[in-house]
Structures are given as structure tokens and as C-alpha cells.
Design an enzyme around this catalytic site. Structure first.
Site, PDB file in Angstrom:
ATOM      1  N   SER A 116       0.826  -1.211   0.000  1.00  0.00           N
ATOM      2  CA  SER A 116       0.000   0.000   0.000  1.00  0.00           C
ATOM      3  C   SER A 116       0.854   1.253   0.000  1.00  0.00           C
ATOM      4  O   SER A 116       1.964   1.271   0.564  1.00  0.00           O
ATOM      5  CB  SER A 116      -0.856  -0.018   1.266  1.00  0.00           C
ATOM      6  N   TYR A 140      -1.625   0.148  10.272  1.00  0.00           N
ATOM      7  CA  TYR A 140      -1.875  -0.530   8.992  1.00  0.00           C
ATOM      8  C   TYR A 140      -0.661  -0.401   8.062  1.00  0.00           C
ATOM      9  O   TYR A 140      -0.170  -1.394   7.515  1.00  0.00           O
ATOM     10  CB  TYR A 140      -3.129   0.063   8.328  1.00  0.00           C
ATOM     11  N   LYS A 144       2.013  -3.380   6.636  1.00  0.00           N
ATOM     12  CA  LYS A 144       2.286  -3.626   5.206  1.00  0.00           C
ATOM     13  C   LYS A 144       3.780  -3.523   4.921  1.00  0.00           C
ATOM     14  O   LYS A 144       4.331  -4.292   4.134  1.00  0.00           O
ATOM     15  CB  LYS A 144       1.487  -2.648   4.340  1.00  0.00           C
TER      16      LYS A 144
HETATM   17  C1  WQD Z   1      -9.115  10.239   0.274  1.00  0.00           C
HETATM   18  C2  WQD Z   1      -9.117  11.733   0.455  1.00  0.00           C
HETATM   19  C3  WQD Z   1      -9.453  12.430   2.724  1.00  0.00           C
HETATM   20  C4  WQD Z   1     -13.544  10.956   3.052  1.00  0.00           C
HETATM   21  C5  WQD Z   1      -6.686   5.308   2.606  1.00  0.00           C
HETATM   22  C6  WQD Z   1      -5.571   4.599   3.289  1.00  0.00           C
HETATM   23  C7  WQD Z   1      -4.680   3.973   2.282  1.00  0.00           C
HETATM   24  C8  WQD Z   1      -5.467   3.063   1.364  1.00  0.00           C
HETATM   25  C9  WQD Z   1      -6.581   3.807   0.724  1.00  0.00           C
HETATM   26  C10 WQD Z   1      -5.864   0.765   2.060  1.00  0.00           C
HETATM   27  C11 WQD Z   1      -8.351  12.188   1.699  1.00  0.00           C
HETATM   28  C12 WQD Z   1     -10.588  12.865   1.853  1.00  0.00           C
HETATM   29  C13 WQD Z   1     -12.282  11.264   2.622  1.00  0.00           C
HETATM   30  C14 WQD Z   1     -14.495  12.007   3.254  1.00  0.00           C
HETATM   31  C15 WQD Z   1     -12.829  13.594   2.550  1.00  0.00           C
HETATM   32  N1  WQD Z   1      -6.048   2.004   2.138  1.00  0.00           N
HETATM   33  N2  WQD Z   1     -11.936  12.570   2.365  1.00  0.00           N
HETATM   34  N3  WQD Z   1     -14.089  13.283   2.972  1.00  0.00           N
HETATM   35  O1  WQD Z   1      -6.841   8.260   3.344  1.00  0.00           O
HETATM   36  O2  WQD Z   1      -6.041   8.662   0.974  1.00  0.00           O
HETATM   37  O3  WQD Z   1      -6.137   6.372   1.852  1.00  0.00           O
HETATM   38  O4  WQD Z   1      -7.371   4.411   1.742  1.00  0.00           O
HETATM   39  O5  WQD Z   1      -5.172   0.065   1.485  1.00  0.00           O
HETATM   40  O6  WQD Z   1      -3.731   3.272   2.933  1.00  0.00           O
HETATM   41  O7  WQD Z   1      -4.847   5.513   4.068  1.00  0.00           O
HETATM   42  O8  WQD Z   1      -8.239   7.470   1.355  1.00  0.00           O
HETATM   43  O9  WQD Z   1     -10.566   7.527   0.640  1.00  0.00           O
HETATM   44  O10 WQD Z   1     -10.037   7.821   3.107  1.00  0.00           O
HETATM   45  O11 WQD Z   1      -9.473   9.634   1.508  1.00  0.00           O
HETATM   46  O12 WQD Z   1     -12.525  14.780   2.315  1.00  0.00           O
HETATM   47  O13 WQD Z   1     -15.645  11.810   3.625  1.00  0.00           O
HETATM   48  O14 WQD Z   1     -10.463  12.139   0.657  1.00  0.00           O
HETATM   49  O15 WQD Z   1      -9.126  13.438   3.643  1.00  0.00           O
HETATM   50  O16 WQD Z   1      -7.728  13.396   1.380  1.00  0.00           O
HETATM   51  P1  WQD Z   1      -6.758   7.806   1.955  1.00  0.00           P
HETATM   52  P2  WQD Z   1      -9.660   8.044   1.690  1.00  0.00           P
END
Ligand code: WQD
Length: 324
Positions: A116, A140, A144
């Protein structure tokens, strides 16, 4: 002779199984169905069970003549990993080590490890390449990275050949039945908000990015699946270096506002978000450099953000009855 896909009944795993099956490859799936669904496995051989069940794993490797493993079974919720770290160390670290142990004993030749972008932590670079220092900030991400180290070290001491694939932000669906059943990431959370008539949330719009919201590298799950097929073929060809770490991304960033704009375009629903505070631990920008995977596997992404949102929306609307 078969490929074993652990976690093959889950969101990403089922896409990998489907891609391998359409490439004509024999597949056996091992999945404990903790989050996966039997119906996603299609016509692959299915064995219910955990990677922590050593006797079962060894029997599957032997009885199916497994030559290569795609190891996707894992826990993947960042927040939960902080409150229940031992679950993540057990499933992601102990599980990977046990699987490697059995694989070496069974003479398995190829191993593709599902890693990841969370291994990078808070990278302070425009594009993250595989040599960027890894400093994961979540349990997490640490599990990984430890998994990657275990794979690398076993490769160095055995005849196993392996690739660790670092997924960036996976989205979309190859077909409505294979949509992401979890509502944990941005796109499903926005759909859930729209479906219940509440405003989607933006976690902070005061970042040092062009529109103030965080930038990520969103990648279609069907592209991710194709990269696994390419990785297995590359490993099976037996000509190249025995261990590689490869980013799976598009090399293109999209902000939270870009995603919301695409959702509005695709769904035809006016998206009026609510800006709330920053989410702790969110890096402002994480975008992959993708030269290495292109040069090594000859793989590049085919789908764009509109394809991801449109296919995810088709899956969401098809499954809304079951989701409530
Ligand atoms: C994306 C962007 C949020 C929800 C995570 C894990 C990563 C991988 C993928 C597993 C960010 C923003 C989100 C919301 C928002 N996981 N957001 N409003 O955090 O980049 O990655 O998932 O393998 O390891 O860390 O993904 O989809 O949570 O967020 O503004 O309601 O959307 O702040 O910038 P993230 P995400």
C-alpha cells in the site's frame, strides 16, 4: 498447477481472480469471508478459511499444485488499525509470515504481495517513487511495510521470486457485482451521503494545494487487477531480478474537490459539500511515480477518474437495496 489468491472473495481480490480467469489461468481462492463474499469468486475453486490456519494453507498448496501466490488477504482499515493493533499484526504480519513459510516449504515459485501507499506515510515530494523513504504513520501502513520486508528477506534466502505492489487509492468496479462493499473511502462515502440526502464532507480545504483540498492518485480496480496478472507473468517468465517493489497508480493527482466534481458530472446530482476540519494524519498530496512498473511489467493504467466514479456509481445503485 494453480495460482492461489488469498482474499480472493474481497473487493480487490475478486477483481484479480476475474482478471486471472479471463486470462485463462487456473485459480484457487482462500478467503475467510470476514469481509469477502463467496458470490464474488465466480468459477474459481473456493476454499473457505484463514491464512492463519497453517494446516489448511499447506494442504491447499499441496493439493492444488500451487506455483504462485497472490497474497491479498489482510485487514485494511487505517482507523481500526490504531485501536486494535494486534489484530493487524496478527492478520497482516503473522499471516504473511506463515504463508511465506508454507510457500517456501511447498516449493512455490512466485509471490505477489499486496502492499500500500500507506507504507510511505506523509511523503513530502511531488511524486512518490519506490525509493522514497517509507515512514508509515498508521499501524496498517507499518504492518504492510513489515510484510514487504518479510517477503524481501525470504526471497534473498530462497528460490522464491516476488513483487510487492503498492496500491494507491483504489476505486471503481469492473462490473456492478464487484463493487466495493465497504463504505470507508472517499467515493463510497460521498455516494452514501448523496443517497441519504446529507452533504458529503471535505476533510479540510486549507492545505497548500491548488484548491486547498488533499490530492490523491486514484486508480481503477480493474487496472490494479491487470497489474497483478502482469506481475505474475513477469515472475513466471523467470528472466528478471527476483524481487521488486512497484507502485500501482496513474501518476496523476486528483483533489477531493476534483472527485466531488466528477461525482456531480457522473450522477447528475448537485453535490454541495460541507467543509469540516482536517482528518488527523492526512498527507496533503500522495501521487505515484509509475515509471518503474511501466518499465518492469509493461503495465500502465487504462482508466481515468470518470471511469472509476461511473463504474462505482453503477455498482452502488445496483446494490443500494442490499446496503439499505
Ligand atoms: C481520500 C481523500 C481524505 C472521506 C486510505 C488509506 C490507504 C489506502 C486507501 C488501504 C483524503 C478525503 C475522505 C471524506 C474527505 N487504504 N476525504 N471526505 O486516506 O487517501 O487512503 O485508503 O489500502 O492506505 O490511508 O483514502 O478515501 O479515506 O481519503 O474529504 O468523507 O479524501 O481526507 O484526502 P486515503 P480516503
Amino acid at each position: 498447477m494453480s495460482w492461489l489468491v488469498t482474499g480472493g472473495a474481497g473487493y480487490i481480490g475478486a477483481h484479480v481472480v476475474a482478471a486471472l480467469r479471463s486470462a485463462g489461468e487456473p485459480v484457487v481462492v482462500l478467503d475467510d469471508l470476514s469481509t469477502g463474499e463467496r458470490s464474488r469468486v465466480g468459477d474459481a475453486v473456493f476454499v473457505p478459511g484463514s491464512i492463519l490456519d497453517d494446516a489448511l494453507v499447506r494442504r491447499v498448496l499441496r493439493e492444488h499444485g500451487v506455483r504462485g501466490i497472490v497474497h491479498i488477504a489482510a485487514k485494511k482499515q487505517v482507523g481500526e488499525s490504531m485501536s486494535d493493533p494486534l489484530k493487524y499484526y496478527r492478520e497482516n504480519v503473522v499471516g504473511t509470515v506463515a504463508l511465506l513459510d508454507a510457500a517456501v516449504d511447498a516449493g512455490v515459485e512466485s509471490f505477489v504481495f499486496s502492499s500500500s501507499a500507506a507504507t510511505y506515510g506523509m511523503p513530502d515530494v511531488e511524486l512518490v517513487n519506490e525509493d522514497t523513504v517509507c515512514d508509515p504513520i498508521s499501524v496498517y501502513g507499518r504492518t504492510k511495510l513489515i510484510g514487504e520486508w518479510a517477503v524481501r528477506d525470504v526471497v534473498a534466502a530462497s528460490s522464491l521470486r516476488a513483487v510487492s505492489l503498492r496500491y494507491f487509492n483504489v476505486a471503481g468496479a469492473a462490473s456492478p457485482a464487484l463493487g466495493d462493499p465497504g463504505v470507508f473511502n472517499l467515493i463510497p462515502l460521498v455516494f452514501a451521503a448523496l443517497s441519504s440526502g446529507v452533504p458529503p464532507q471535505i476533510f479540510g480545504d486549507d492545505y497548500a494545494t491548488p484548491d486547498g483540498t488533499c490530492i490523491r492518485d486514484y486508480i481503477h480496480v480493474a487496472d490494479v487487477a491487470d497489474a497483478h496478472v502482469a506481475a505474475l507473468r513477469w515472475l513466471a517468465s523467470g528472466t528478471a531480478a527476483s524481487y521488486q517493489v512497484l507502485n500501482i497508480g496513474r501518476g496523476t493527482g486528483a483533489s477531493v474537490r476534483d472527485v466531488l466534481g466528477t461525482v456531480a458530472d457522473v450522477t447528475g446530482i448537485a453535490v454541495e459539500p460541507e467543509v469540516v476540519g482536517r482528518r488527523p494524519g492526512d498527507p496533503p498530496r500522495v501521487v505515484a511515480r509509475v515509471d518503474r512498473i511501466r518499465e518492469t511489467l509493461g503495465w500502465t493504467a487504462r482508466y481515468d477518474l470518470t471511469n472509476m466514479v461511473a463504474s462505482a456509481w453503477a455498482a452502488w445503485t445496483a446494490g443500494r437495496g442490499v446496503r439499505g
